[in-house]
Design an enzyme around this catalytic site. Structure first.
Site, PDB file in Angstrom:
ATOM      1  N   HIS A  66       2.617  32.481 -11.616  1.00 14.72           N
ATOM      2  CA  HIS A  66       2.664  33.258 -11.109  1.00 14.72           C
ATOM      3  C   HIS A  66       1.917  33.802 -10.879  1.00 14.72           C
ATOM      4  CE1 HIS A  66       4.886  37.257 -11.025  1.00 14.72           C
ATOM      5  NE2 HIS A  66       5.286  36.970  -9.603  1.00 14.72           N
ATOM      6  N   ARG A  67       0.885  34.153  -9.889  1.00 15.32           N
ATOM      7  CA  ARG A  67       0.080  34.785 -10.006  1.00 15.32           C
ATOM      8  C   ARG A  67      -1.288  34.299 -10.137  1.00 15.32           C
ATOM      9  NH1 ARG A  67       2.492  41.016 -10.164  1.00 15.32           N
ATOM     10  NH2 ARG A  67       4.103  41.036  -8.921  1.00 15.32           N
ATOM     11  N   GLU A 127       1.395  30.092  -7.417  1.00 21.02           N
ATOM     12  CA  GLU A 127       2.349  31.782  -7.101  1.00 21.02           C
ATOM     13  C   GLU A 127       0.690  32.347  -6.728  1.00 21.02           C
ATOM     14  OE1 GLU A 127       4.311  35.023  -5.655  1.00 21.02           O
ATOM     15  OE2 GLU A 127       2.888  34.189  -7.210  1.00 21.02           O
ATOM     16  N   ASP A 161      -0.263  35.655  -3.771  1.00 17.87           N
ATOM     17  CA  ASP A 161       0.453  37.372  -2.405  1.00 17.87           C
ATOM     18  C   ASP A 161      -0.370  36.619  -1.461  1.00 17.87           C
ATOM     19  OD1 ASP A 161       3.220  37.488  -4.137  1.00 17.87           O
ATOM     20  OD2 ASP A 161       1.467  38.027  -5.603  1.00 17.87           O
ATOM     21  N   HIS A 205      -1.380  41.356  -4.974  1.00 16.22           N
ATOM     22  CA  HIS A 205       0.025  41.545  -4.593  1.00 16.22           C
ATOM     23  C   HIS A 205       0.075  42.702  -3.796  1.00 16.22           C
ATOM     24  CE1 HIS A 205       3.611  42.926  -5.864  1.00 16.22           C
ATOM     25  NE2 HIS A 205       4.581  41.825  -6.459  1.00 16.22           N
ATOM     26  N   GLU A 225       2.873  33.280  -1.101  1.00 14.49           N
ATOM     27  CA  GLU A 225       3.767  34.077  -0.677  1.00 14.49           C
ATOM     28  C   GLU A 225       3.031  35.084   0.247  1.00 14.49           C
ATOM     29  OE1 GLU A 225       5.927  36.333  -3.781  1.00 14.49           O
ATOM     30  OE2 GLU A 225       6.488  38.022  -2.417  1.00 14.49           O
ATOM     31  N   LYS A 282       3.407  38.586   2.215  1.00 15.08           N
ATOM     32  CA  LYS A 282       3.697  39.712   2.408  1.00 15.08           C
ATOM     33  C   LYS A 282       4.045  40.407   3.028  1.00 15.08           C
ATOM     34  CE  LYS A 282       4.879  40.444  -2.752  1.00 15.08           C
ATOM     35  NZ  LYS A 282       5.581  40.048  -3.351  1.00 15.08           N
ATOM     36  N   ASP A 310       5.414  33.504 -15.771  1.00 14.94           N
ATOM     37  CA  ASP A 310       3.313  34.116 -16.383  1.00 14.94           C
ATOM     38  C   ASP A 310       2.880  33.804 -17.392  1.00 14.94           C
ATOM     39  OD1 ASP A 310       3.806  36.334 -13.971  1.00 14.94           O
ATOM     40  OD2 ASP A 310       5.299  37.395 -15.810  1.00 14.94           O
TER      41      ASP A 310
HETATM   42  O1  G3P Z   1       7.555  34.423  -5.748  1.00 16.97           O
HETATM   43  C1  G3P Z   1       8.475  35.039  -6.781  1.00 16.97           C
HETATM   44  C2  G3P Z   1       7.484  36.340  -7.003  1.00 16.97           C
HETATM   45  O2  G3P Z   1       6.243  36.614  -7.384  1.00 16.97           O
HETATM   46  C3  G3P Z   1       8.684  37.143  -6.099  1.00 16.97           C
HETATM   47  O3  G3P Z   1       7.915  38.586  -6.754  1.00 16.97           O
HETATM   48  O4  G3P Z   1       6.716  40.560  -6.660  1.00 16.97           O
HETATM   49  O5  G3P Z   1       6.366  39.027  -8.366  1.00 16.97           O
HETATM   50  O6  G3P Z   1       5.677  38.691  -5.581  1.00 16.97           O
HETATM   51  P1  G3P Z   1       6.494  39.368  -7.123  1.00 16.97           P
HETATM   52 CA    CA Z   2       4.456  36.711  -5.605  1.00 14.34          CA
END
Ligand code: G3P
Ligand code: CA
Length: 245
Positions: free
Chosen positions: A8-9, A35, A37, A50, A111, A113, A231
């Site tokens: 995640h990120r 993943e 953003d 993000h 993702e 945004k 994470d």
């Molecule tokens: O893609 C899952 C998650 O990244 C969505 O929430 O706010 O971390 O971008 P956020």
């Molecule tokens: Ca995300």
């Protein structure tokens, strides 16, 4: 099928979120994918960050949409706690990430945004880049803006889209089908074994966010989830190696 691990990120527990060091470290920790953003700069370049504003994750202030890519890349990326350690880490463009990930075998979750600002031109620019780097097969697109995913799917019928959501949703499989998506990315609290079974019945994927506890990772694996977004990819890798169904 083995549960896939998405950082995640990037591996953001160890490096500033949504930066090249975090993505590269995810590969070292054996994540199957990352993943990230994406937002659009003032001069129309998809950049990996993000928030709509740069305030939280850089040493600058203002909206991403009001800054050019060179202004954005003059900032130090990462929240305040990282600045001392990572002086030269910048906000990556999506192009930089694609250039790096192409030769690896990693998957990519982009993702969009675009639920704060609609960012006219974001979707075609992102699709062009993904095609340019021949990454369509290894990429899936997610967003909380389902309308934009629907339009992305119309622009690129071969694309894999996944609907992001936080609150419970009735019959996600019916909704997924209606939007021509190929899966869902629900918040972990919305996931039940029944939901996963029903989605799989229609060949839709379920990838959960954000799973950081080993116990929850094991539970998701017991439920045969397609992927977890975490994470801490190293923890997920260890859980998966030790997992016995
Ligand atoms: O893609 C899952 C998650 O990244 C969505 O929430 O706010 O971390 O971008 P956020
Ligand atoms: Ca995300």
């Amino acid at each position: 099928m083995q549960t896939q691990i998405f950082a995640h990120r990037g591996a953001n527990y160890k490096f500033p979120e949504n930066t090249m060091p975090a993505f590269k470290h995810a590969l070292k920790e054996k994540a199957d994918g990352i993943e990230l953003d994406v937002q659009l700069s003032k001069d129309g370049i998809p950049v990996v960050i993000h928030d709509e504003k740069v305030n939280r994750t850089t040493n600058g202030v203002g909206y991403v949409k009001d800054l050019t890519v060179s202004e954005l890349q003059s900032l130090r990326a990462g929240t305040r706690k990282w600045w001392r350690l990572y002086h030269n880490t910048t906000i990556p463009t999506l192009e930089e990430v694609l250039k790096w990930i192409g030769p690896t075998s990693m998957h990519l979750n982009i993702e969009l945004k675009n639920n704060g600002f609609a960012y006219e031109g974001l979707t075609p620019s992102v699709l062009d880049l993904v095609n340019q780097f021949n990454m369509m097969e290894r990429t899936f697109f997610s967003s909380f803006n389902h309308d934009s995913l629907y339009h992305l799917q119309q622009m690129a019928p071969e694309a894999n889209t996944a609907l992001l959501y936080r609150k419970p949703m009735p019959e996600p499989w019916t909704y997924t089908k209606a939007l021509n998506a190929s899966g869902i990315h629900p918040h972990r609290r919305n996931i039940t074994p029944g939901l996963i079974k029903q989605m799989h019945k229609y060949q839709f994927a379920v990838r959960a966010y954000t799973i950081n506890q080993a116990r929850t990772m094991r539970q998701m694996m017991d439920w045969d989830i397609d992927a977890i977004i975490t994470d801490v990819p190293a923890v997920a890798d260890k859980v998966r190696r030790q997992y016995k169904p």
